[in-house]
Write a protein that holds these residues in place. Structure first.
Motif: not given
Ligand SMILES: *Cc1c(COP(=O)(O)O)cnc(C)c1O
Length: 347
Positions: A50-52, A74-75, A214-216, A237-238
């Motif tokens: 999901d891109p969002l 964000g990454n 990696r999640l901000g 975000i993968n």
């Protein structure tokens, strides 16, 4: 739409027509997806994420008391920092304002984008010099990075000072709250309703114990969030990260308990440091690390390295002369650190 935000954005950004990915063009339920050139055989990861990231945002929104539309993911928060610079700062014309000593990524992101950096050092008590910041700021001051609790000093800034900056600064105030969960002081998150020029950064990398995914997070009123979404890589975000975050958000007790342990260890570590003969100062901390001033920082640093313990040598940083920054570890790691410190004291 926000008039203020539109006047602050770079002209090329205002003109931008964003990339429309397959998954952002079609929203809804369907049985068969033949729109994104994916491999159709299900292995759990064959589809674009999901891109969002709505599922993750809904969970975060519930926990933080904001709307999902007020969240950007964000990454790492480092991606949000980079995108904010690219949204608002015209290279060769605009600048960011930082309050050293502080987190190094603000300056690096500006440098990579060819954007100037205006430094207004903290006062000797590590609080922002509000008057000096507002005197230095002008129409080309697009972003002000306020790191609270601040890295590497460890202290949180007074809320009245952050509000004074929000009222007086002509651009966006970015409150980086990577360490907010370790602080007893209220953060700036509750202020986003009142200030359209505020963005608050938080991260899964510290208290949540998930630096590896990696999640901000960036929190702001919808206009800033919408612009961040327009310039981010479509699938930033993968899927694995989204799954891991959803899982972590199911068990908040786990990290709350870890934070309690870290805070108890921080107090213990601070007391012990205080009593060591070579320690000159132990600065109060609202974070999961302690800044301490010692008489021979490079010598102590080398002693700890030889013992297999790595801390951060900040002794050449402005206002941090003679200082090491020590992250609070597990009780066993801290015990070994104290052993090495006592050994150093005995030499
Ligand atoms: C650790 C840290 C971050 C976290 O960055 P991520 O990219 O989310 O891992 C952000 N800001 C500060 C001040 C930090 O110390």
């Amino acid at each position: 739409m926000s008039e203020l935000i539109n006047t602050l954005l770079r002209p090329n950004i205002l003109r931008l027509s964003p990339y429309a990915s397959a998954r952002s063009e079609f929203k809804g339920e369907a049985r068969i997806f033949l729109d994104a050139n994916e491999n159709p055989f299900d292995n759990g990861l064959n589809r674009y994420p999901d891109p969002l990231q709505w599922a993750v945002k809904q969970k975060i929104a519930g926990r933080r008391g904001v709307a999902p539309q007020q969240i950007f993911l964000g990454n790492g928060s480092d991606e949000a920092i980079d995108l904010l610079v690219r949204l608002f700062c015209e290279p060769g014309r605009d600048h960011i304002v930082i309050l050293p000593p502080t987190y190094g990524m603000y300056e690096v992101c500006a440098d990579v984008s060819g954007v100037d950096v205006l430094s207004v050092p903290l006062r000797a008590d590590f609080q922002p010099d509000v008057d000096a910041v507002l005197r230095a700021a002008g129409e080309h001051s697009k972003l002000l990075f306020v790191c609270s609790p601040n890295n590497p000093t460890g202290n949180a800034f007074d809320t009245e000072k952050i509000e004074a900056l929000l009222r007086g600064f002509p651009g966006i105030v970015v409150a980086d709250e990577a360490y907010a969960d370790f602080s007893s002081k209220p953060g700036a998150l509750s202020l986003i309703e009142r200030y359209e020029n505020l963005a608050v950064l938080q991260t899964f990398s510290k208290a949540w114990g998930m630096a590896g995914i990696r999640l901000g997070m960036a929190f702001a009123q919808a206009p800033i969030i919408e612009w961040l979404n327009k310039v981010k890589p479509p699938y930033n975000i993968n899927q694995l990260t989204q799954q891991a975050a959803l899982q972590a958000l199911e068990t908040p007790e786990k990290w709350a308990e870890q934070v309690r342990i870290i805070l108890a260890e921080r107090e213990k570590l601070a007391h012990t440091l205080h009593d060591l003969p070579f320690v000159e100062r132990v600065f109060p901390s609202d974070a999961n690390f302690i800044l301490t001033k010692v008489n021979e920082p490079n010598d102590l640093y080398r002693h700890l390295v030889a013992a297999g313990i790595i801390v951060r040598n900040r002794s050449s940083v402005i206002l941090c002369e003679g200082c090491l920054r020590i992250t609070v570890g597990t009780p066993e790691e801290n015990r070994q650190l104290l052993e090495a410190l006592h050994q150093y004291a005995a030499t």
